[in-house]
Design an enzyme around this catalytic site. Structure first.
Site, PDB file in Angstrom:
ATOM      1  N   GLN A 100       0.844  -1.185   0.000  1.00 14.93           N
ATOM      2  CA  GLN A 100       0.000   0.000   0.000  1.00 14.93           C
ATOM      3  C   GLN A 100       0.888   1.246   0.000  1.00 14.93           C
ATOM      4  OE1 GLN A 100      -2.380   1.721   3.388  1.00 14.93           O
ATOM      5  NE2 GLN A 100      -4.090   0.839   2.234  1.00 14.93           N
ATOM      6  N   TYR A 169      -6.081  10.426   4.697  1.00  9.83           N
ATOM      7  CA  TYR A 169      -4.699  10.617   4.271  1.00  9.83           C
ATOM      8  C   TYR A 169      -4.685  11.498   3.014  1.00  9.83           C
ATOM      9  CZ  TYR A 169      -3.221   7.428   7.899  1.00  9.83           C
ATOM     10  OH  TYR A 169      -2.991   6.847   9.128  1.00  9.83           O
ATOM     11  N   ARG A 319      -8.457  -6.172  11.955  1.00  9.85           N
ATOM     12  CA  ARG A 319      -8.220  -6.526  13.355  1.00  9.85           C
ATOM     13  C   ARG A 319      -8.397  -8.019  13.670  1.00  9.85           C
ATOM     14  NH1 ARG A 319     -11.983  -1.972  15.914  1.00  9.85           N
ATOM     15  NH2 ARG A 319     -13.077  -2.442  13.969  1.00  9.85           N
TER      16      ARG A 319
END
Length: 365
Positions: A100, A169, A319
């Site tokens: 990424q 971002y 998660r």
């Protein structure tokens, strides 16, 4: 056999199942962004655990774009050897791995980078924030940085790259009218607000070629006042897919969205998950590339239903793999109980210690 364990292909990249490890800050890179043995071990555990596609955490493409400590870097060729070790380790198993590419924009700190954060436009309420507004020249530097990062990823053996345009971002900041108040060619309507993202994609495609997978992680909505809307997000997805993008991972919310942030601090009920169900349906009806859905998914049977009913092509989780890196193998071999993750975000607080993210539930078992 469940449709979830079919072999599929995205632009020549063969995947052993439809499960994706969504990009997750591991907190295990060295202080300078170098890959460490501990980080490689985490990737290997995911591969051994049956994850079909691993997406690394956000690798920063420019020194001033670092979001936090112990984050992977890809802004210089010196990082390629360590990244090579990572991909080689994962490729010993059936998994694929993509890198990424990210820049934190204004969501970084001078204390971390030694440089002023880059802001897309002047913050509405700057407060004590010190920043530098992005110029036209900066845009060209940033576009090249993303392309150079993609070139390094390919040289390091990654199976593809993902452009991070979500969660507030840098590229997400350009897309969001709440954060982008520019009045030049990069501000205003969604055509202008997406211009930098389109330039980044095109620059990456030129560098890596047509037969190399390029994904995007895209906010379906920002879930804040005057934020990116579903309509505008779908328009971006459509334009990118026409340009040759290979897959879209649907996410949502900003780091500052509190209860509607990407990592919501509450275990979702079956009715609440996935977070972006309706948005995923809308995307599937509007784009002609695979849709990857992330957000609150904890159930094998729900995952299967999402794929078989055509809501999504791939299921992405974050998660749950911190607690159970072998979750996919557990499901594959018959134990289809829900993921054990409590979604309390204590794993990320553990990562702030400098020893990497981990689930403190493991201490209780």
């Amino acid at each position: 056999m469940s449709k979830l364990f079919e072999t599929t292909e995205i632009n020549g990249m063969a995947l052993s199942n439809r499960f994706v490890r969504s990009a997750t800050w591991e907190g295990l890179a060295a202080q300078d962004g170098e890959v460490t043995p501990q980080l490689i071990e985490m990737m290997v555990n995911l591969a051994q655990g049956g994850v079909g596609l691993i997406i690394t955490s956000h690798a920063y493409v420019r020194p001033e774009g670092q979001a936090g400590r112990w984050q992977i870097a890809v802004y210089h060729d010196r990082f390629i050897p360590g990244l090579c070790h990572m991909t080689a380790a994962v490729h010993k198993y059936e998994s694929k791995i993509i890198l990424q590419l990210a820049h934190a924009g204004v969501f970084t700190s001078e204390k971390i980078t030694g440089q002023l954060p880059l802001a897309v436009s002047e913050p509405e309420e700057p407060g004590n924030l010190q920043y530098r507004t992005i110029t036209d020249q900066d845009v060209q530097v940033l576009v090249k940085a993303y392309a150079d990062g993609a070139r390094r990823a390919k040289e390091a053996g990654f199976d593809g790259v993902q452009i991070h345009a979500a969660h507030g971002y840098l590229l997400s900041q350009f897309l969001s009218p709440a954060l982008n108040r520019r009045t030049d060619q990069y501000g205003g309507d969604i055509h202008n607000r997406s211009r930098v993202l389109m330039q980044v994609y095109q620059a990456i495609r030129t560098v890596v070629g047509d037969d190399y997978p390029i994904f995007i992680k895209l906010n379906c909505q920002d879930f804040i006042k005057n934020g990116l809307t579903l309509e505008d997000s779908i328009w971006v997805g459509q334009m990118l897919s026409k340009e040759g993008l290979d897959a879209i991972e649907i996410s949502g919310g900003l780091l500052t969205s509190k209860m509607l942030s990407p990592s919501r601090p509450k275990k979702p009920s079956e009715e609440e998950a996935p977070y972006y169900l309706n948005e995923a349906r809308a995307f599937k009806n509007a784009v002609n590339v695979p849709v990857i859905l992330v957000g609150g998914i904890r159930s094998f049977h729900q995952s299967e239903d999402l794929v078989t009913t055509g809501v999504a092509d791939y299921i992405s989780m974050s998660r749950p793999f911190i607690k159970e890196p072998d979750l996919i193998n557990r499901w594959k071999y018959g134990d289809t109980a829900n993921a054990e993750c409590k979604s309390d975000n204590r794993c990320f607080r553990m990562g702030m210690s400098g020893n990497g993210i981990s689930c403190d539930m493991k201490k209780e078992t």
